[in-house]
Design an enzyme around this catalytic site. Structure first.
Site, mmCIF file in Angstrom:
data_model
loop_
_atom_site.group_PDB
_atom_site.id
_atom_site.type_symbol
_atom_site.label_atom_id
_atom_site.label_comp_id
_atom_site.label_asym_id
_atom_site.label_seq_id
_atom_site.Cartn_x
_atom_site.Cartn_y
_atom_site.Cartn_z
ATOM 1 N N CYS A 48 -0.853 -11.300 -1.451
ATOM 2 C CA CYS A 48 -0.859 -10.115 -2.325
ATOM 3 C C CYS A 48 0.090 -10.315 -3.510
ATOM 4 O O CYS A 48 1.319 -10.242 -3.360
ATOM 5 C CB CYS A 48 -0.471 -8.886 -1.511
ATOM 6 N N CYS A 51 2.402 -7.384 -4.320
ATOM 7 C CA CYS A 51 3.484 -7.291 -3.338
ATOM 8 C C CYS A 51 4.681 -8.119 -3.795
ATOM 9 O O CYS A 51 5.840 -7.706 -3.666
ATOM 10 C CB CYS A 51 3.021 -7.789 -1.973
#
Length: 302
Positions: A48, A51
């Site tokens: 991700c 993230c």
């Protein structure tokens, strides 16, 4: 096996504030720990990208809170049970736990100011919350996002009705939208003790400039007048105001400096005085103010 996201500067000193957890340890690290201080849970995964943008921001903000809040990170690939039970459908997702239960949260990679604001609300730090609103507002206004800036200035005023900086910022938003009446009304709400503060003085100067610009005519027609008669100093002066109203600060300075160079006495030194008002409106730290003062000094004292 977890592959934790580590930000620069993380070390053993963070062990009690920032940690990775597992399904087995979630109750201890999050639910039970949140009975002492609020705990943020960062649901993330190695693949991700957002993230990896958000986690360092979270860590920095948690460190800055100095123990008022903790951060626990859970890799959803290795430990899918908890995020599944909590209905996490996309990441990054952050949940705030307090007194053993989730009380707030957000999804997506928020900017640092909004993360700070989220934590400030969670721990009841109204000063930091207002500061985050102000940072958001001023960044948005500088970027030309007047509606977002107005919303953030308004939120700051709701939390601190005597915040002169927020009132001045909101007034500037109204000015940029052409609503000079509401700008005046907003500045009228500033407490008398703060009426002469730098942000308010800047907003008042901007408002006066906006009133002047409304009477000058449009840029194209003024340029046409100057093309027909380059010695038309009044039209050059009006053009400077019109250019400033359009956001062309350097263009406005160029025209006023030309007047000072060619006809310093015009209208009782009006061009120099107008430059000083522009500097007040833009603020002392604005690049156009800094360069304008340098250029003005060079011209006057050459």
């Amino acid at each position: 096996m977890d592959t934790p996201i580590l930000s620069e500067g993380a070390g053993t000193a963070d062990a009690d504030l920032i940690k990775n957890t597992t399904t087995k340890d979630f109750i201890r690290d999050v639910v039970e720990a949140s009975r002492e201080v609020p705990v943020l849970v960062d649901f993330w995964a190695p693949w991700c990208g957002p993230c990896r943008q958000l986690t360092p921001i979270l860590e920095k903000a948690v460190r800055a809170a100095k123990g008022a809040v903790k951060l626990v990170k859970l890799n959803i690939d290795d430990h899918p049970q908890i995020p599944g039970q909590m209905g996490v459908q996309s990441i990054p997702a952050v949940f705030a736990f307090q007194d053993g239960r989730p009380v707030d949260g957000f999804m997506g990679a928020l900017p640092e100011s909004r993360v700070k604001s989220f934590i400030a609300r969670l721990i009841g730090d109204e000063t930091a919350d207002v500061a985050a609103d102000m940072e958001d507002a001023e960044v948005a206004l500088a970027a030309g996002d007047v509606n977002s800036a107005a919303q953030s200035f308004g939120e700051a005023l709701q939390k601190d009705a005597e915040n002169a900086r927020a009132a001045a910022g909101l007034a500037k938003c109204y000015i940029k939208n052409g609503d000079l009446t509401r700008a005046e009304q907003t500045l009228a709400l500033v407490p008398p003790a703060k009426a002469d503060s730098a942000p308010v003085a800047s907003a008042r100067a901007s408002l006066e400039l906006a009133h002047k610009a409304a009477d000058t005519g449009d840029v194209d027609s003024l340029r046409a007048k100057l093309a027909a008669n380059p010695k038309d100093t009044q039209s050059r002066f009006d053009l400077a105001l019109a250019l400033n109203a359009k956001g062309d600060r350097q263009g406005a300075l160029d025209e006023l400096l030309t007047i000072i160079h060619k006809d310093r006495a015009f209208n009782d030194d009006a061009a120099r005085k107008q430059m000083l008002q522009l500097f007040d409106a833009w603020g002392a730290a604005d690049p156009a103010t800094i360069s304008g003062r340098q250029r003005l000094s060079s011209l006057l004292f050459a």
